[in-house]
Design a protein around this motif. Sequence first.
Motif, PDB file in Angstrom:
ATOM      1  N   THR A  62       2.805 -27.329   1.630  1.00  0.00           N
ATOM      2  CA  THR A  62       3.235 -27.694   0.276  1.00  0.00           C
ATOM      3  C   THR A  62       3.748 -26.473  -0.474  1.00  0.00           C
ATOM      4  O   THR A  62       4.802 -26.517  -1.126  1.00  0.00           O
ATOM      5  CB  THR A  62       2.059 -28.331  -0.500  1.00  0.00           C
ATOM      6  N   ILE A  63       3.015 -25.376  -0.389  1.00  0.00           N
ATOM      7  CA  ILE A  63       3.398 -24.147  -1.091  1.00  0.00           C
ATOM      8  C   ILE A  63       4.735 -23.619  -0.557  1.00  0.00           C
ATOM      9  O   ILE A  63       5.638 -23.275  -1.322  1.00  0.00           O
ATOM     10  CB  ILE A  63       2.295 -23.083  -0.962  1.00  0.00           C
ATOM     11  N   LEU A  64       4.874 -23.576   0.774  1.00  0.00           N
ATOM     12  CA  LEU A  64       6.124 -23.090   1.376  1.00  0.00           C
ATOM     13  C   LEU A  64       7.297 -24.001   1.022  1.00  0.00           C
ATOM     14  O   LEU A  64       8.401 -23.529   0.718  1.00  0.00           O
ATOM     15  CB  LEU A  64       5.971 -22.994   2.890  1.00  0.00           C
ATOM     16  N   HIS A  65       7.042 -25.310   1.060  1.00  0.00           N
ATOM     17  CA  HIS A  65       8.091 -26.275   0.711  1.00  0.00           C
ATOM     18  C   HIS A  65       8.551 -26.075  -0.730  1.00  0.00           C
ATOM     19  O   HIS A  65       9.763 -26.004  -1.025  1.00  0.00           O
ATOM     20  CB  HIS A  65       7.548 -27.695   0.907  1.00  0.00           C
ATOM     21  N   ASN A  66       7.587 -25.960  -1.646  1.00  0.00           N
ATOM     22  CA  ASN A  66       7.915 -25.772  -3.059  1.00  0.00           C
ATOM     23  C   ASN A  66       8.602 -24.432  -3.305  1.00  0.00           C
ATOM     24  O   ASN A  66       9.523 -24.329  -4.117  1.00  0.00           O
ATOM     25  CB  ASN A  66       6.652 -25.877  -3.915  1.00  0.00           C
ATOM     26  N   LEU A  67       8.147 -23.407  -2.595  1.00  0.00           N
ATOM     27  CA  LEU A  67       8.741 -22.074  -2.730  1.00  0.00           C
ATOM     28  C   LEU A  67      10.213 -22.103  -2.324  1.00  0.00           C
ATOM     29  O   LEU A  67      11.079 -21.561  -3.013  1.00  0.00           O
ATOM     30  CB  LEU A  67       7.970 -21.080  -1.865  1.00  0.00           C
TER      31      LEU A  67
ATOM     32  N   ARG B   6      12.143 -24.640  -2.380  1.00  0.00           N
ATOM     33  CA  ARG B   6      12.906 -25.484  -3.308  1.00  0.00           C
ATOM     34  C   ARG B   6      13.128 -24.795  -4.648  1.00  0.00           C
ATOM     35  O   ARG B   6      13.791 -25.333  -5.523  1.00  0.00           O
ATOM     36  CB  ARG B   6      12.168 -26.801  -3.537  1.00  0.00           C
ATOM     37  N   GLY B   7      12.545 -23.596  -4.833  1.00  0.00           N
ATOM     38  CA  GLY B   7      12.745 -22.856  -6.073  1.00  0.00           C
ATOM     39  C   GLY B   7      11.724 -23.151  -7.153  1.00  0.00           C
ATOM     40  O   GLY B   7      12.001 -22.931  -8.336  1.00  0.00           O
TER      41      GLY B   7
ATOM     42  N   ASN C  32      14.986 -35.003 -13.618  1.00  0.00           N
ATOM     43  CA  ASN C  32      16.170 -34.192 -13.361  1.00  0.00           C
ATOM     44  C   ASN C  32      16.165 -32.867 -14.109  1.00  0.00           C
ATOM     45  O   ASN C  32      17.130 -32.121 -14.062  1.00  0.00           O
ATOM     46  CB  ASN C  32      17.433 -34.977 -13.730  1.00  0.00           C
ATOM     47  N   LEU C  33      15.082 -32.572 -14.798  1.00  0.00           N
ATOM     48  CA  LEU C  33      14.969 -31.315 -15.522  1.00  0.00           C
ATOM     49  C   LEU C  33      14.526 -30.227 -14.541  1.00  0.00           C
ATOM     50  O   LEU C  33      13.543 -30.384 -13.827  1.00  0.00           O
ATOM     51  CB  LEU C  33      13.942 -31.461 -16.644  1.00  0.00           C
ATOM     52  N   THR C  34      15.256 -29.119 -14.489  1.00  0.00           N
ATOM     53  CA  THR C  34      14.974 -28.077 -13.504  1.00  0.00           C
ATOM     54  C   THR C  34      14.667 -26.744 -14.171  1.00  0.00           C
ATOM     55  O   THR C  34      14.856 -26.575 -15.384  1.00  0.00           O
ATOM     56  CB  THR C  34      16.173 -27.880 -12.557  1.00  0.00           C
TER      57      THR C  34
ATOM     58  N   ILE D 187       4.071 -23.307  -6.637  1.00  0.00           N
ATOM     59  CA  ILE D 187       3.482 -22.372  -5.682  1.00  0.00           C
ATOM     60  C   ILE D 187       1.958 -22.501  -5.696  1.00  0.00           C
ATOM     61  O   ILE D 187       1.289 -22.145  -4.729  1.00  0.00           O
ATOM     62  CB  ILE D 187       3.930 -20.934  -6.012  1.00  0.00           C
ATOM     63  N   GLY D 188       1.428 -23.035  -6.795  1.00  0.00           N
ATOM     64  CA  GLY D 188      -0.027 -23.270  -6.854  1.00  0.00           C
ATOM     65  C   GLY D 188      -0.474 -24.361  -5.903  1.00  0.00           C
ATOM     66  O   GLY D 188      -1.660 -24.494  -5.606  1.00  0.00           O
ATOM     67  N   GLY D 189       0.472 -25.153  -5.396  1.00  0.00           N
ATOM     68  CA  GLY D 189       0.147 -26.182  -4.414  1.00  0.00           C
ATOM     69  C   GLY D 189      -0.604 -27.353  -5.008  1.00  0.00           C
ATOM     70  O   GLY D 189      -0.518 -27.662  -6.196  1.00  0.00           O
ATOM     71  N   MET D 190      -1.370 -28.010  -4.147  1.00  0.00           N
ATOM     72  CA  MET D 190      -2.130 -29.195  -4.554  1.00  0.00           C
ATOM     73  C   MET D 190      -3.445 -28.794  -5.221  1.00  0.00           C
ATOM     74  O   MET D 190      -4.073 -27.811  -4.829  1.00  0.00           O
ATOM     75  CB  MET D 190      -2.420 -30.076  -3.330  1.00  0.00           C
ATOM     76  N   GLU D 191      -3.855 -29.580  -6.196  1.00  0.00           N
ATOM     77  CA  GLU D 191      -5.130 -29.326  -6.871  1.00  0.00           C
ATOM     78  C   GLU D 191      -6.259 -30.040  -6.132  1.00  0.00           C
ATOM     79  O   GLU D 191      -6.049 -31.085  -5.532  1.00  0.00           O
ATOM     80  CB  GLU D 191      -5.067 -29.839  -8.303  1.00  0.00           C
TER      81      GLU D 191
END
Length: 466
Positions: free
Chosen positions: A149-154, A156-157, A296-298, A163-167
């Motif tokens: 999850t962290i790598l995927h999110n990283l 994706r920007g 759609n807010l980035t 980067i905090g991943g799942m809680e």
Amino acid sequence: MGDAGAGEFERRFRKQLEECGLPVPGGRVVAAVSGGADSVCLLALLAELFSGGEIELRAVHVHHGLRGEEADRDASWVEELCRSMKVPCRIFHEDVRGFAEEGKMSEEEAGRILRYRRLQEAAEEWENQEPGEKVLIAAAHHQEDQAETILHNLCRGSGLKGIGGMEKRRGRLIRPLLEESRQEILKWLKRKGLTYCQDSTNASDHYTRNRIRSHLIPVIRNEVNGKGVENIARMGQIAALADDFLEQEAARWLERSASGEREMVLPEEEFGKLHKILQLYAVRLALAKVMGQQRNLTGLHVREIQQLFGRQTGRRILLPGGYEARREYGGVWIGKRREQEAAPAVLPEVEFCSFSWKKGTEIPKKQYTKWFDCDRIKGTPALRFRQEGDYITLPGGKKKALRRYMIDEKIPARLRDGIPLLADGSHVIWMIGYRISEYYKVGPDTVRVLQASVRQEEDKKDTEEK
């Protein structure tokens, strides 16, 4: 409870349940069971507490309708497993592919949405049937899932939040295996003699997360650092803490310094004193307050608004959902785009009357009732909005173009065209709600007075004062 290794694993699980907020004894939980190794481990650990009377437990399996006979096999296998553990189980059938096509999303995302929708439904139904302790939902995500999850999110920007991943806990959802490795889960299953189903889609490179799991994670573990996955997960914990702190600080600043809800102004001077990272968080929270959670807010929108403070007045950024951010005097305004407002500005109703002036009479100091010298008005006063060539007379007799006056007074550009005027040709008698022209003021030589009242506004003001 088995050998020493299994006992240590189970002790860690109990500790994680405590950190997730599931009361033992007395808790109620719905377990998400796919039939894979991780969910079987989760179910078996919870079932031991269930059989000992320490918690109440139910299981949910969602058939995604994607893998034909294999999916049917998994549903039947989960049903039989739950029966052997005496755990009540519900099987839900969903058309993930159809839902994905209808919502224009990936099948992976569609499956996740439908899965959690059914789990939420099962938890709420249980609470309605048997009021009592809040029903939680347990998912079997583990350390490798967290690293993915962290790598995927990283990639994706994402910012710190991604980067905090799942809680470990979010609302009802708990993840008591999040700090355990896949290897430890498999070891425990082997010690307990438990089998599980293999999902053929996990071996497919069709899904992004599968590619991270199959290719990137092994390279990190085998060729970069044997503890790489563990270190990524630990970094995620630190990032999550930092994100929580920064969000709290930004929320305090917004409450103290910014104004508005449906629209908001971020003040330039106070904003400039913030650290750049807090500026980003303040903008993000302001957008969330004004716009709600927009898919759609980035991060790019957030950075563009931060940079808007360094640009000239009138520059704007278009945002999703019909919103915009605009640079104004003293800050940045965020709200609905003007061209999408529900109705154009409407001129107010103004009542007029005239009477002889008696020297010494007190002139009313009301915002929406004004007196003027009748003899100084050359034509018939007109109620309208601003036009090219309008001007106003200021103290000292200086005439100033209305456009320049509005700019100097830092009246937001979005409001200027909607300010009603009482005008004598191009000479503004009264900017209603703001000021009157010095030229038309009642003075020592006044003989007759023209009174103008915006009755609705005065009535409203009187009511508020009472």
